[in-house]
Design a protein around this motif. Structure first.
Motif, short mmCIF file in Angstrom:
data_model
loop_
_atom_site.label_atom_id
_atom_site.label_comp_id
_atom_site.label_asym_id
_atom_site.label_seq_id
_atom_site.Cartn_x
_atom_site.Cartn_y
_atom_site.Cartn_z
N LYS A 93 52.26 19.36 70.61
CA LYS A 93 52.12 20.82 70.70
C LYS A 93 53.29 21.55 70.03
O LYS A 93 53.17 22.71 69.65
CB LYS A 93 51.99 21.25 72.16
N GLY A 94 54.42 20.87 69.88
CA GLY A 94 55.59 21.51 69.27
C GLY A 94 55.56 21.50 67.76
O GLY A 94 56.42 22.11 67.12
N LEU A 95 54.59 20.82 67.17
CA LEU A 95 54.48 20.78 65.71
C LEU A 95 53.63 21.94 65.22
O LEU A 95 52.43 21.99 65.48
CB LEU A 95 53.87 19.46 65.25
N ASP A 96 54.24 22.87 64.53
CA ASP A 96 53.48 23.96 63.92
C ASP A 96 52.98 23.49 62.55
O ASP A 96 53.77 23.09 61.69
CB ASP A 96 54.38 25.19 63.73
N ILE A 97 51.65 23.52 62.35
CA ILE A 97 51.04 23.05 61.11
C ILE A 97 50.32 24.22 60.45
O ILE A 97 49.42 24.82 61.04
CB ILE A 97 50.05 21.90 61.38
N VAL A 98 50.73 24.56 59.23
CA VAL A 98 50.18 25.71 58.53
C VAL A 98 49.53 25.27 57.23
O VAL A 98 50.20 24.73 56.34
CB VAL A 98 51.30 26.73 58.23
N PRO A 99 48.21 25.48 57.07
CA PRO A 99 47.54 25.16 55.80
C PRO A 99 47.89 26.19 54.72
O PRO A 99 47.90 27.40 54.99
CB PRO A 99 46.06 25.23 56.16
N ILE A 100 48.19 25.71 53.54
CA ILE A 100 48.43 26.58 52.38
C ILE A 100 47.12 26.63 51.60
O ILE A 100 46.90 25.86 50.66
CB ILE A 100 49.58 26.05 51.50
N MET A 101 46.22 27.52 51.98
CA MET A 101 44.87 27.54 51.44
C MET A 101 44.48 28.97 51.05
O MET A 101 45.15 29.93 51.39
CB MET A 101 43.87 27.00 52.48
N GLY A 102 43.35 29.07 50.33
CA GLY A 102 42.79 30.37 50.01
C GLY A 102 43.29 30.93 48.70
O GLY A 102 43.67 30.20 47.77
N THR A 103 43.28 32.26 48.59
CA THR A 103 43.74 32.94 47.39
C THR A 103 45.24 32.78 47.24
O THR A 103 45.94 32.36 48.17
CB THR A 103 43.39 34.43 47.45
N GLU A 104 45.76 33.16 46.08
CA GLU A 104 47.21 33.06 45.87
C GLU A 104 47.96 33.92 46.88
O GLU A 104 49.00 33.51 47.40
CB GLU A 104 47.57 33.47 44.45
N LYS A 105 47.42 35.08 47.19
CA LYS A 105 48.06 35.96 48.17
C LYS A 105 48.11 35.29 49.54
O LYS A 105 49.13 35.35 50.25
CB LYS A 105 47.30 37.28 48.25
N GLU A 106 47.01 34.63 49.92
CA GLU A 106 46.95 33.95 51.21
C GLU A 106 47.89 32.74 51.24
O GLU A 106 48.52 32.45 52.26
CB GLU A 106 45.52 33.52 51.50
N ASN A 121 45.89 21.25 49.50
CA ASN A 121 44.96 20.35 48.81
C ASN A 121 45.51 19.97 47.44
O ASN A 121 46.34 20.68 46.86
CB ASN A 121 43.58 21.00 48.68
N TYR A 122 45.05 18.84 46.93
CA TYR A 122 45.57 18.31 45.67
C TYR A 122 45.38 19.30 44.51
O TYR A 122 46.22 19.39 43.61
CB TYR A 122 44.89 16.99 45.33
N GLU A 123 44.26 20.04 44.53
CA GLU A 123 43.98 20.95 43.43
C GLU A 123 45.02 22.07 43.33
O GLU A 123 45.26 22.60 42.24
CB GLU A 123 42.58 21.56 43.61
N ALA A 124 45.63 22.45 44.46
CA ALA A 124 46.61 23.54 44.47
C ALA A 124 48.04 23.03 44.30
O ALA A 124 48.99 23.83 44.31
CB ALA A 124 46.49 24.35 45.76
N LEU A 125 48.20 21.73 44.17
CA LEU A 125 49.54 21.14 44.13
C LEU A 125 50.35 21.61 42.93
O LEU A 125 51.54 21.91 43.04
CB LEU A 125 49.43 19.62 44.14
N VAL A 126 49.72 21.67 41.75
CA VAL A 126 50.44 22.11 40.56
C VAL A 126 50.96 23.53 40.74
O VAL A 126 52.09 23.86 40.36
CB VAL A 126 49.52 22.02 39.31
N TRP A 127 50.13 24.40 41.35
CA TRP A 127 50.57 25.78 41.63
C TRP A 127 51.81 25.78 42.51
O TRP A 127 52.78 26.52 42.25
CB TRP A 127 49.44 26.54 42.32
N LEU A 128 51.83 24.96 43.56
CA LEU A 128 52.97 24.91 44.48
C LEU A 128 54.22 24.41 43.77
O LEU A 128 55.32 24.95 43.98
CB LEU A 128 52.64 24.01 45.67
N LEU A 129 54.07 23.41 42.94
CA LEU A 129 55.20 22.88 42.21
C LEU A 129 55.77 23.90 41.23
O LEU A 129 56.99 24.04 41.08
CB LEU A 129 54.79 21.60 41.48
N ASP A 130 54.88 24.63 40.57
CA ASP A 130 55.34 25.68 39.66
C ASP A 130 56.04 26.81 40.43
O ASP A 130 57.02 27.38 39.95
CB ASP A 130 54.15 26.26 38.88
N TYR A 131 55.53 27.12 41.60
CA TYR A 131 56.09 28.21 42.40
C TYR A 131 57.53 27.90 42.84
O TYR A 131 58.42 28.76 42.74
CB TYR A 131 55.21 28.46 43.63
N TYR A 132 57.78 26.70 43.29
CA TYR A 132 59.10 26.35 43.82
C TYR A 132 60.06 25.84 42.74
O TYR A 132 61.26 26.13 42.78
CB TYR A 132 58.98 25.31 44.93
#
Length: 495
Positions: A93-106, A121-132
């Motif tokens: 219960k102490g683990l907060d799990i947040v999905p990074i899903m949806g539109t770019e704004k979401e 998800n794997y399809e959004a991984l490149v976006w996350l890598l570019d973002y950080y």
């Protein structure tokens, strides 16, 4: 009053959670994660990989880990599987799990949460890598269904100044992840039940993410030269006799295999191959199309020709329909929506299976849009897989569920409580998708549900068509090119 009801529901939800007690086979899995910061768990669906990892992560954060974890998975897994699994256990219960899903704004909004665990998800991984970029914040990365990384390829080249550099190749998402996998990630965990669905060549990309080529070679070419030879057709690769033992020995320390058979007594699935015969008009059309296919296959390199994709026309016809546009090869083409009926032999075979099942709930696997349209028309009691129908099927309220293997392979549980029979209405070259679908209601799941049922698999096959070649791949795991070229030679010699 509304607030009081919501509080009561939350209270009962908390009571319903269970304390996590590892099953005997999960104890070595948890130990393996603590002993190896970069490692893999190869365990069949239903063996508790998710709860094992949650227990491990919970321990890390209790011990003082401060940086967040990223879990990568197929879309369905990233959206709900990990949050649902954590909700089962009071311990997590102490683990907060947040999905990074949806539109770019979401997705950007999700990243602003102060959580221990994020999923994507794997399809959004490149976006996350570019973002950080170099600001990558995740010390721990978990790659769920890690075979999505099997396409990673690199080579080492020498610049004009004599300096060696790494040149990325292969799939885009795996290549992007490779750039930070060793420089910015401290812990890297891979999870899969089928690490090498298409043969040992699938292992190199996954293991490279763990050790940067220490065990299987710095490059894919080095890996192939050491353990493989070119097949007799000159297109594919065949593992040398000593390859399997040596490769498994090389990765044994960081890749833990948990086989259900070593811990449980399981009944193997019962296989029933149901053959149908094409009517004369459909058979003539099939032979003409097959002849054109094999002529092209002989004239082009099998790899460049992409035999598996081009064979989709034959597979669709074997199932009962053809694309109206002769230039359309598969369902990825927008014009594939237009098709015409050729025969209903497989529909009739499915009718017989349904009757013989005497009210049992059935999972029916289709491959093409035309398959689904015909199934929905012929069997109005059946439904296509959606979030709603998935829940209805889990509750035993839906007798017939039509699923595409790519939509049903990951992140689904609970179907075994009301289903133990799968019908493959049409077949696919993709072994991993097939195995993942089977595992939704397979032997391990039946054991989990304590159902006392044996999984049954019906393959509906058109006799004398490419369906038989696909069945050979299912049974032998030989390469697609090898099977098709051999079939081509048989056809030519029989003329």
């Amino acid at each position: 009053m509304e607030g009081q009801v919501r509080d009561a529901e939350d209270c009962w939800a908390m009571i319903a959670r269970r304390d996590f007690t590892p099953r005997p086979w999960q104890r070595p899995m948890i130990d393996h994660l603590y002993e190896h910061e970069r490692c893999a768990l190869w365990a069949a669906p239903g063996m508790g990989k998710s709860s094992t990892v949650l227990s491990y992560l919970d321990g890390l954060y209790m011990a003082g880990e401060s940086r967040p974890t990223l879990i990568i998975g197929p879309k369905r897994v990233a959206r709900s599987t990990w949050t649902n699994e954590a909700a089962k256990w009071h311990d997590f219960k102490g683990l907060d799990i947040v999905p990074i899903m949806g539109t770019e704004k979401e997705r950007l909004r999700a990243l602003r949460y102060d959580a221990q665990v994020f999923t994507i998800n794997y399809e959004a991984l490149v976006w996350l890598l570019d973002y950080y970029g170099d600001r990558w914040p995740f010390d721990t990365v978990v790659a769920d269904e890690s075979t999505r990384l099997k396409g990673h390829r690199i080579s080492f080249r020498t610049s004009s100044k004599g300096k060696e550099f790494m040149a990325g190749q292969g799939t885009k998402r795996a290549g992007a992840l490779a750039k930070i996998a060793h420089m910015h990630v401290k812990r890297f965990v891979e999870l899969t039940g089928t690490p090498a669905p298409n043969g040992l060549v699938d292992l190199w990309g996954q293991v490279w993410m763990l050790d940067r080529g220490v065990r299987l070679g710095r490059t894919f070419d080095a890996f192939k030269k050491r353990w493989f030879t070119t097949d007799y057709n000159g297109f594919g690769s065949i593992a040398l006799p000593h390859a399997e033992a040596q490769i498994h020995d090389a990765v044994r320390d960081i890749c833990l295999t948990i086989s259900p058979e070593d811990w449980l007594t399981l009944d193997a699935p019962r296989i029933n191959n149901v053959f149908v015969d094409l009517p004369p008009s459909a058979k003539k059309l099939y032979r003409d199309m097959e002849k054109d296919f094999f002529i092209q296959l002989e004239q082009h390199s099998a790899e460049a020709f992409n035999a598996a994709a081009k064979s989709q026309k034959l597979m669709q016809l074997a199932s009962g329909a053809v694309y109206v546009d002769p230039l359309v090869d598969d369902d990825s083409n927008p014009r594939s929506k237009e098709w015409k009926l050729v025969h209903d032999e497989k529909i009739e075979a499915l009718e017989s299976i349904i009757e013989e099942s005497a009210g049992e709930n059935l999972l029916v696997v289709y491959e093409f849009r035309s398959d689904l349209a015909r199934l929905l028309k012929a069997f109005p009691q059946g439904r296509e897989l959606t979030a709603k129908t998935e829940q209805e099927f889990r509750e035993g309220k839906l007798p017939l569920l039509f699923i595409h293997p790519k939509a049903a392979g990951h992140g689904i549980d609970g179907w075994q409580n009301h289903c133990h029979t799968i019908v493959f209405f049409s077949v696919s070259w993709n072994l991993e998708d097939r195995l993942q679908v089977i595992e939704r209601v397979g032997p391990v799941r039946q054991m989990q549900g304590n159902t006392g049922k044996v999984c049954q698999i019906h393959n509906i096959l058109a006799r004398g068509t490419i369906d038989e070649e696909v069945l050979e791949r299912v049974e032998t795991k030989r390469s697609v090119q090898d099977i098709l070229l051999e079939a081509c030679k048989r056809k030519r010699s029989s003329v």
